[in-house]
Every structure is written in C-alpha cells, then in structure tokens.
Write a protein that holds these residues in place. Structure first.
Motif, PDB file in Angstrom:
ATOM      1  N   ASP A 296       6.968  18.625  -0.312  1.00  0.00           N
ATOM      2  CA  ASP A 296       7.056  17.684   0.849  1.00  0.00           C
ATOM      3  C   ASP A 296       5.831  17.457   1.690  1.00  0.00           C
ATOM      4  O   ASP A 296       5.464  16.107   1.525  1.00  0.00           O
ATOM      5  N   VAL A 297       5.090  18.463   2.015  1.00  0.00           N
ATOM      6  CA  VAL A 297       3.953  18.330   2.797  1.00  0.00           C
ATOM      7  C   VAL A 297       2.874  17.637   1.559  1.00  0.00           C
ATOM      8  O   VAL A 297       2.178  16.718   2.085  1.00  0.00           O
ATOM      9  N   ASP A 298       2.803  18.298   0.688  1.00  0.00           N
ATOM     10  CA  ASP A 298       1.710  17.742  -0.541  1.00  0.00           C
ATOM     11  C   ASP A 298       2.080  16.202  -0.924  1.00  0.00           C
ATOM     12  O   ASP A 298       1.093  15.452  -0.959  1.00  0.00           O
ATOM     13  N   ALA A 299       3.495  15.720  -0.962  1.00  0.00           N
ATOM     14  CA  ALA A 299       3.590  14.171  -1.046  1.00  0.00           C
ATOM     15  C   ALA A 299       3.125  13.522   0.068  1.00  0.00           C
ATOM     16  O   ALA A 299       2.462  12.510  -0.199  1.00  0.00           O
ATOM     17  N   TYR A 300       3.170  13.697   1.200  1.00  0.00           N
ATOM     18  CA  TYR A 300       2.784  13.051   2.381  1.00  0.00           C
ATOM     19  C   TYR A 300       1.171  13.263   2.522  1.00  0.00           C
ATOM     20  O   TYR A 300       0.384  12.231   2.667  1.00  0.00           O
TER      21      TYR A 300
ATOM     22  N   ARG B 227      -4.272   8.473   0.129  1.00  0.00           N
ATOM     23  CA  ARG B 227      -4.375   7.091  -0.539  1.00  0.00           C
ATOM     24  C   ARG B 227      -4.773   5.973   0.790  1.00  0.00           C
ATOM     25  O   ARG B 227      -5.393   4.982   0.563  1.00  0.00           O
ATOM     26  N   LEU B 228      -3.981   6.171   1.735  1.00  0.00           N
ATOM     27  CA  LEU B 228      -4.219   5.312   2.721  1.00  0.00           C
ATOM     28  C   LEU B 228      -5.607   5.269   3.441  1.00  0.00           C
ATOM     29  O   LEU B 228      -6.145   4.127   3.652  1.00  0.00           O
ATOM     30  N   CYS B 229      -6.231   6.553   3.462  1.00  0.00           N
ATOM     31  CA  CYS B 229      -7.719   6.643   4.094  1.00  0.00           C
ATOM     32  C   CYS B 229      -8.651   5.903   3.170  1.00  0.00           C
ATOM     33  O   CYS B 229      -9.679   5.204   3.447  1.00  0.00           O
ATOM     34  N   VAL B 230      -8.367   6.090   1.649  1.00  0.00           N
ATOM     35  CA  VAL B 230      -9.334   5.356   0.936  1.00  0.00           C
ATOM     36  C   VAL B 230      -9.089   4.090   0.841  1.00  0.00           C
ATOM     37  O   VAL B 230     -10.272   3.347   0.714  1.00  0.00           O
ATOM     38  N   ASP B 231      -7.943   3.301   0.899  1.00  0.00           N
ATOM     39  CA  ASP B 231      -7.675   2.157   0.759  1.00  0.00           C
ATOM     40  C   ASP B 231      -7.861   1.114   2.087  1.00  0.00           C
ATOM     41  O   ASP B 231      -8.133  -0.114   1.992  1.00  0.00           O
ATOM     42  N   SER B 232      -8.002   1.953   3.252  1.00  0.00           N
ATOM     43  CA  SER B 232      -8.037   1.331   4.544  1.00  0.00           C
ATOM     44  C   SER B 232      -9.538   0.894   4.811  1.00  0.00           C
ATOM     45  O   SER B 232     -10.429   1.516   3.820  1.00  0.00           O
TER      46      SER B 232
ATOM     47  N   ILE C  27       0.534  14.257  10.029  1.00  0.00           N
ATOM     48  CA  ILE C  27       0.518  15.599   9.565  1.00  0.00           C
ATOM     49  C   ILE C  27      -0.193  16.490  10.406  1.00  0.00           C
ATOM     50  O   ILE C  27      -1.354  16.044  10.959  1.00  0.00           O
ATOM     51  N   LEU C  28       0.143  17.581  10.706  1.00  0.00           N
ATOM     52  CA  LEU C  28      -0.412  18.465  11.766  1.00  0.00           C
ATOM     53  C   LEU C  28      -1.031  19.731  10.946  1.00  0.00           C
ATOM     54  O   LEU C  28      -0.075  20.472  10.108  1.00  0.00           O
ATOM     55  N   ARG C  29      -2.319  20.330  11.071  1.00  0.00           N
ATOM     56  CA  ARG C  29      -2.879  21.242  10.523  1.00  0.00           C
ATOM     57  C   ARG C  29      -3.253  22.069  11.487  1.00  0.00           C
ATOM     58  O   ARG C  29      -3.850  21.716  12.506  1.00  0.00           O
ATOM     59  N   PHE C  30      -3.317  23.357  11.333  1.00  0.00           N
ATOM     60  CA  PHE C  30      -3.428  24.553  12.397  1.00  0.00           C
ATOM     61  C   PHE C  30      -4.521  25.543  11.983  1.00  0.00           C
ATOM     62  O   PHE C  30      -4.663  25.603  10.796  1.00  0.00           O
TER      63      PHE C  30
ATOM     64  N   HIS D 193       0.926  -1.140  -0.036  1.00  0.00           N
ATOM     65  CA  HIS D 193      -0.203   0.042  -0.056  1.00  0.00           C
ATOM     66  C   HIS D 193       0.846   1.126  -0.020  1.00  0.00           C
ATOM     67  O   HIS D 193       2.001   1.062   0.058  1.00  0.00           O
ATOM     68  N   ALA D 194       0.091   2.230   0.014  1.00  0.00           N
ATOM     69  CA  ALA D 194       0.692   3.678  -0.052  1.00  0.00           C
ATOM     70  C   ALA D 194       1.801   4.046   0.996  1.00  0.00           C
ATOM     71  O   ALA D 194       2.884   4.725   0.999  1.00  0.00           O
ATOM     72  N   GLY D 195       1.559   3.479   2.166  1.00  0.00           N
ATOM     73  CA  GLY D 195       2.435   3.762   3.511  1.00  0.00           C
ATOM     74  C   GLY D 195       3.744   2.949   3.440  1.00  0.00           C
ATOM     75  O   GLY D 195       4.091   2.728   4.599  1.00  0.00           O
ATOM     76  N   GLU D 196       4.403   2.706   2.227  1.00  0.00           N
ATOM     77  CA  GLU D 196       5.717   1.966   2.540  1.00  0.00           C
ATOM     78  C   GLU D 196       6.865   2.498   3.105  1.00  0.00           C
ATOM     79  O   GLU D 196       7.607   2.031   3.519  1.00  0.00           O
TER      80      GLU D 196
END
Length: 288
Positions: free
Chosen positions: A256-260, A266-271, A228-231, A219-222
C-alpha cells in the motif's frame, strides 16, 4: 533493541513498542488469538497494540513478554520502560474537546515524523494555512460550530504549525493542486494573504511547495488527497494517511505504502518545480 531518539514523542514510542511485540510474537510462532488469550483480550486488541493504535498496560506487556520467552531482566526492563514512556500524553491531548480520536493518532505521528509528504486538492494543507484562511475553512464546517469551538480548532492548527519552526523540524514537501489556490476561501483579502504566506514559508529550508497546474490535465493524484509520513527510526515503516469525513485510514503495509509513494513521486515530477511554483504564486498574487 531500538533506541528512541529524544523528542520522538509518545506516539513513536508506542509504534516502536508495538513493532517489537509483533516481532517477538512472530518469532515464537504465536498467533494473535493466543496472545490475546494470554492477556484476557481479543485478537483485534493485539493487532491494535502491535500497530501502536492503543495505550499499553504494563501488566499486559509483562504477560506477553513471558509468553514470548523474554526472560532477560535487562531486555524486559527496557521494553517495560518503553511502555511507561509511550503512555505519556502529548501536548495535543489538551485539545481533546475539539480533536477527534481518529485524528489524535495523526497529530502524534506528525509530531514524530522526519519527513511529511502531502498532496492536497481542495484546500491549502493545514500546516501551510494562514490563520485567517484556517478560520474561513473552519467557518464553513457543517453543522455550524460555535465561536468558542472555532477558536479552539484554530488554536490547535496554529499549535501544529510550530512543528515547522522548532529546533527539530521535519521536512515538509507539499504538492498542491492549482484548484486550491483558485478557490476563493474567505474572500479576496484572505486568499491574497494566504498566497503571500505560501511564498514566504516556501523560503524555509525544510519546506518544499509545488503546484500541480490546471494545464497539465489528468494526473497521478486522481484518488484524492493523502499524506505520507516517514520517521527517523529505521524500525518504523512509512505511514499513509487518508482522511474521510468522520474517520481516517492509516496504511502501513508495504504494498500500500509503495503504491502511494509512486503516485507522490509522479506528482512531484509532473508538477511545477519549486521555483516555477513561486512564479505562479507571484502571478496569482498580482491578479488579486
């Protein structure tokens, strides 16, 4: 000027101040090296100030404001007032004896965040750990720590968890690899209580839990665990946190942030969905 929301904490004020100073410097076309010379410091010190990674001296900020052409009394006072607020210690400083310097930054950011998204592979995320599970995790620390230090670390973790239940709780969205649920940390009794704790806390309106099941395969989290923190302040960029054995990385560059963020999406969709996750947790509970 940016208005700091009540309860934002000293860390978010520090980052806001650093962001303001960077904009002022770039607006005048001044290099970090020249700015550092103005306050008898290095270019790297200016970089750390602009990222909010160090405390601020009011005299240094006053000198930089003069260099950047900020002469309006009200604007100067607003920024200097932000210096005084940014230098106030957060509650976590009382745990300095067990809190590494590189992790203090994260606790401050966590306290100020409006949304925390995290992916974990090996363990249940710290904010979602039961007390006995956390005790078992700390008990495996190498080199072995004293009972006193273990209890201090445990107190810190439990104090952090109050973040999810206080009056201004952030939203926590956690994706947990099924491996973390299957690994018998602390033994069957501890794991049973931990799984039940996940089921219970997932009922809170500000907590979303998803499991990445074994059956999905690659999966995407290899790349491993990350957060990720948002304010709430629009002036603040998202921050990606990557923890290592003796240090951590804080990424805030847009690319960098956009890549993560893409990996997390993707992880949320596939989980498993949150409802499917509860079904899996209930099944694991029955097995145990």
């Amino acid at each position: 000027m940016t208005t700091v929301q009540p309860g934002g904490g000293s860390m978010v004020r520090r980052i806001l101040l650093g962001s303001q100073l960077r904009r002022l410097r770039e607006g005048r076309g001044i290099t970090r090296e020249d700015a550092g010379y103005q306050i008898r410091a290095s270019e790297s010190k200016i970089s750390r100030m602009e990222l909010g990674r160090v405390s601020f001296k009011e005299r240094d900020v006053a000198d930089l404001l003069s260099l950047y052409g900020v002469n309006d009394g009200a604007e100067r006072e607003a920024l200097l007032g932000l210096v005084r607020e940014a230098n106030k210690s957060g509650w976590w400083h009382s745990f300095n004896d067990v809190l590494p310097g590189w992790f203090q930054t994260y606790v401050g950011l966590e306290e100020a965040a409006a949304l925390i998204r995290t992916y974990e592979v090996q363990f249940i995320p710290g904010l979602l750990q039961s007390e006995e599970y956390a005790r078992a995790v700390f008990g495996q620390t190498r080199p072995v720590i004293s009972d006193e230090e273990l209890e201090r670390r445990l107190s810190l973790r439990m104090r952090r968890q109050k973040l999810l239940t206080d009056g201004q709780s952030p939203r926590l969205w956690a994706v947990i690899d099924e491996a973390a649920l299957r690994r018998p940390v602390g033994g069957p009794k501890v794991m049973r209580a931990q799984v039940q704790y996940l089921i219970d806390i997932a009922q809170q309106p500000n907590v979303v839990v998803q499991v990445m099941p074994f059956r999905f395969g690659a999966h995407a989290g290899e790349s491993g665990a990350f957060s990720i923190l948002r304010f709430p302040e629009q002036d603040l960029a998202d921050v990606v946190y990557l923890e290592q054995l003796t240090s951590a990385l804080y990424l805030d560059k847009r690319d960098d942030v956009d890549a993560y963020i893409q990996v997390m999406e993707r992880l949320c969709v596939d989980s498993l969905t949150p409802d499917q996750t509860i079904d899996l947790l209930t099944a694991i509970l029955a097995e145990r």
